[in-house]
Design a protein around this motif. Structure first.
Motif, short mmCIF file in Angstrom:
data_model
loop_
_atom_site.label_atom_id
_atom_site.label_comp_id
_atom_site.label_asym_id
_atom_site.label_seq_id
_atom_site.Cartn_x
_atom_site.Cartn_y
_atom_site.Cartn_z
N ASN A 329 -55.63 -29.31 49.12
CA ASN A 329 -54.86 -30.06 50.10
C ASN A 329 -53.52 -29.38 50.33
OD1 ASN A 329 -53.65 -31.90 51.78
ND2 ASN A 329 -54.08 -33.68 50.50
N LEU A 330 -53.40 -28.68 51.45
CA LEU A 330 -52.18 -27.95 51.76
C LEU A 330 -51.06 -28.87 52.26
CD1 LEU A 330 -53.70 -24.82 53.54
CD2 LEU A 330 -52.96 -25.04 51.17
N ASP A 331 -51.39 -30.13 52.55
CA ASP A 331 -50.38 -31.06 53.06
C ASP A 331 -49.66 -31.83 51.96
OD1 ASP A 331 -50.95 -30.40 55.72
OD2 ASP A 331 -52.61 -31.83 55.80
N ASP A 332 -50.07 -31.63 50.72
CA ASP A 332 -49.41 -32.31 49.60
C ASP A 332 -48.00 -31.76 49.40
OD1 ASP A 332 -51.47 -33.99 49.03
OD2 ASP A 332 -52.26 -32.84 47.35
N SER A 333 -47.14 -32.60 48.88
CA SER A 333 -45.79 -32.15 48.51
C SER A 333 -45.86 -31.35 47.22
CB SER A 333 -44.86 -33.35 48.32
OG SER A 333 -44.73 -34.07 49.53
N PRO A 334 -45.15 -30.25 47.15
CA PRO A 334 -45.22 -29.40 45.95
C PRO A 334 -44.74 -30.13 44.70
CG PRO A 334 -44.20 -28.23 47.78
CD PRO A 334 -44.30 -29.66 48.19
N MET A 335 -45.45 -29.90 43.61
CA MET A 335 -45.08 -30.45 42.31
C MET A 335 -45.15 -29.32 41.29
SD MET A 335 -47.18 -34.05 42.21
CE MET A 335 -48.76 -33.19 42.40
N ARG A 365 -36.49 -30.39 55.34
CA ARG A 365 -36.36 -31.67 54.66
C ARG A 365 -37.53 -31.90 53.69
NH1 ARG A 365 -34.30 -36.16 59.10
NH2 ARG A 365 -32.28 -35.17 59.55
N LYS A 366 -38.72 -31.58 54.11
CA LYS A 366 -39.89 -31.85 53.28
C LYS A 366 -40.81 -30.64 53.28
CE LYS A 366 -43.77 -35.02 52.64
NZ LYS A 366 -44.49 -36.21 53.16
N TRP A 367 -40.99 -30.09 52.10
CA TRP A 367 -41.89 -28.95 51.95
C TRP A 367 -43.31 -29.43 51.64
CZ3 TRP A 367 -40.75 -24.13 53.25
CH2 TRP A 367 -39.41 -23.72 53.26
N THR A 368 -44.27 -28.65 52.10
CA THR A 368 -45.67 -28.83 51.71
C THR A 368 -46.18 -27.49 51.21
OG1 THR A 368 -46.54 -28.24 53.90
CG2 THR A 368 -46.01 -30.58 53.50
N ILE A 373 -46.64 -21.60 51.77
CA ILE A 373 -47.51 -20.43 51.88
C ILE A 373 -47.23 -19.68 53.18
CG2 ILE A 373 -49.92 -19.69 52.16
CD1 ILE A 373 -50.68 -21.99 50.25
N LYS A 374 -47.05 -20.43 54.28
CA LYS A 374 -46.74 -19.80 55.56
C LYS A 374 -45.43 -19.01 55.48
CE LYS A 374 -46.10 -20.89 60.45
NZ LYS A 374 -46.06 -22.01 61.46
N LYS A 375 -44.43 -19.62 54.86
CA LYS A 375 -43.13 -18.96 54.70
C LYS A 375 -43.25 -17.73 53.82
CE LYS A 375 -38.60 -19.77 55.47
NZ LYS A 375 -37.99 -20.13 56.78
N TYR A 376 -44.02 -17.85 52.76
CA TYR A 376 -44.16 -16.73 51.83
C TYR A 376 -44.94 -15.57 52.46
CZ TYR A 376 -45.44 -14.06 47.70
OH TYR A 376 -45.61 -13.03 46.79
#
Length: 390
Positions: A329-335, A365-368, A373-376
Motif C-alpha cells: 500500500n503506497l498510500d500509507d503514511s510512513p512509519m 504536509r503529509k508524506w506517503t 518513492i517518487k521523490k527519491y
C-alpha cells in the motif's frame, strides 16, 4: 574483584540480602507518595523533592541542591557544613540528587565524602547510599570507583539486588572492554540473577560495535533463546548476527527454529531478513519474505520499502519497481518500527536516509510511501546528470 566477594542471597520474602529496598523504590525509579514538592522560588528550585525536615534544614537542603546543580561548590560545601552542625539526617532522595549533581560536574570525591558521612553516623540508609554510589559512578563510566564501592559493600556484608547486579553488566557494556563485560556477566550468572532486557541489548550493542558476531551468537545461546519474557529480542539478535555476516543459510535455519519454538516474527524479524536479501540481491527470497509478512499481518515500514527500492535501483532494475511494489500500500503514511539496533549492524539504506531527510521539509504536509518513492526516484535519476552553466 571485590564484586565477586559480595554475598548474593535471596531471602524468603524476595528481598536480596536484606538491603533496604527504598533506594530502588525512591523517585529515582518511581514517585513516592511520602515525598512532597517544595514551593518554587523564582524558578530556582523547580522539581526539588526532599522529605519534610525542620524549616531551617529544608532551606539548607534546597540551597545545597541549587548550589551543586549549578556548580557553586564552595557555597555547597559551606551549606553542607551547616547541615552537619544541625544533626542532619539525610534522605535517600536528597542524597541521590546530590550524587547526580556532583557526578555531572566530575566531583566524585564529594560523592565519596557524603558516603563517608553517612557511614560515620551509622545511618540505616548506608546500604542504599552504597547502591546509589554504584549507579552514580557507573553512569559516568567510573568503573574503578564502582568496583571500590563493591569491595566496601563486601567488607561490610552488604548484599546486592538483582537490579544493581544487572547495572554492573550494563555499565561495563557501555564503558568497559568486551573482556570486562564478559567477566561482569559471568559474575551475574554465578549469582543466579536473571539478566534483564536492557542489559541484553547493551551487551549485544557492545559485540556489534566490535563486529564480534560469533561471540554475540554464543552469548545469546547462553542466555537461552527460549526465554519468553523478553519477546523476540534474543531471536532477532541471533538473526542479526548472521545477517551482518550474510550467512544466509544459517539465517534461514534460525528463522525456522524461531517459529518452531513458538515465537511469532515481528517487523524487526522480517526487516533483518529483508535487509540481508536486499544487499545480496536475492529478489525471490525478498518477495517471499514480503508475502510472508502479509500472511502474518505484519505491516511493512519504511525499512521494508527501502529494501525493495534499494535492491532494484542498485541493480539498475528501476523499470521493474512497480511490479515489486504492487502488493504493498503506497498510500500509507510512513512509519519506522524497526528496532534501531539493526542499524548498528547493517546500517541504513539510501532510500531510508533520503526519506528521513525529506521528513524535515516543511513544504509537504503529509508524506506517503508513494510520494517518498517518487521523490527519491527523481533524485536518483538526476544524480549522475551533468548540468552546464552558460
Amino acid at each position: 574483584m571485590g564484586f565477586e566477594q559480595i554475598i548474593w542471597r535471596k531471602n524468603e520474602k524476595g528481598a536480596f540480602g536484606g538491603v533496604n529496598r527504598s533506594v530502588e523504590n525512591s523517585s529515582l525509579f518511581q514517585n513516592s507518595s511520602t515525598i512532597r514538592m517544595f514551593p518554587q522560588s523564582d524558578g530556582v528550585f523547580h522539581d526539588t523533592k526532599v522529605e519534610a525536615y525542620m524549616p531551617k534544614q529544608t532551606s539548607l537542603c534546597v540551597l545545597m541542591l541549587y548550589y551543586t546543580e549549578n556548580g557553586l561548590f564552595s557555597q555547597a560545601r559551606t551549606t553542607w557544613e551547616q547541615l552537619l552542625y544541625s544533626s542532619f539526617i539525610p534522605s535517600v532522595e536528597f542524597i541521590s540528587r546530590l550524587f547526580d549533581a556532583y557526578a555531572r560536574h566530575g566531583k566524585f570525591d564529594e560523592v565519596i565524602n557524603i558516603l563517608r558521612y553517612v557511614d560515620m553516623r551509622n545511618f540505616s540508609i548506608l546500604p542504599n547510599v552504597y547502591t546509589l554510589a554504584i549507579y552514580c559512578f557507573g553512569r559516568e563510566g567510573q568503573l574503578e570507583l564502582m568496583e571500590d564501592m563493591a569491595k566496601e559493600m563486601a567488607s561490610r556484608g552488604v548484599y546486592i539486588s538483582s537490579r544493581t547486579a544487572n547495572a554492573f553488566v550494563l555499565y561495563y557494556s557501555n564503558f568497559g572492554s568486551l573482556k570486562d563485560m564478559e567477566n561482569a556477566y559471568g559474575r551475574l550468572k554465578k549469582s543466579r540473577f536473571l539478566i534483564e532486557r536492557e542489559v541484553i541489548r547493551a551487551m549485544a550493542s557492545a559485540y556489534i560495535k566490535e563486529r564480534q558476531f560469533y561471540e554475540l551468537g554464543e552469548f545469546l545461546r547462553d542466555v537461552d533463546l527460549g526465554r519468553k519474557n523478553v519477546g523476540n529480542l534474543l531471536w532477532n539478535l541471533m538473526l542479526l548476527s548472521y545477517a551482518a555476516n550474510f550467512k544466509m543459510k544459517s539465517l534461514q535455519r534460525e528463522f525456522i527454529h524461531m517459529v518452531e519454538f513458538g515465537f511469532r516474527p515481528d517487523i524487526t524479524t522480517f526487516n533483518i531478513r529483508a535487509l540481508a536479501f536486499s544487499r545480496m540481491a536475492l529478489f525471490w527470497d525478498l518477495h517471499l519474505s514480503i508475502e510472508h509478512m502479509e500472511h502474518e499481518k505484519v505491516i511493512p515500514d519504511l525499512v521494508t520499502f527501502g529494501c525493495i527500492v534499494d535492491a532494484y535501483l542498485d541493480r539498475k532494475l528501476g523499470m521493474n519497481l512497480n511490479f515489486a511494489l504492487n502488493k504493498m500500500n503506497l498510500d500509507d503514511s510512513p512509519m519506522l518500527l524497526t528496532d534501531p539496533i539493526v542499524y548498528e549492524a547493517l546500517g541504513k539504506g539510501d532510500f531510508q536516509m533520503s526519506s528521513e531527510a525529506f521528513f524535515e521539509f516543511k513544504t509537504q504536509r503529509k508524506w506517503t510511501y508513494g510520494a517518498l518513492i517518487k521523490k527519491y526516484l527523481k533524485k536518483h535519476y538526476r544524480r549522475n546528470q551533468i548540468f552546464w552553466n552558460y
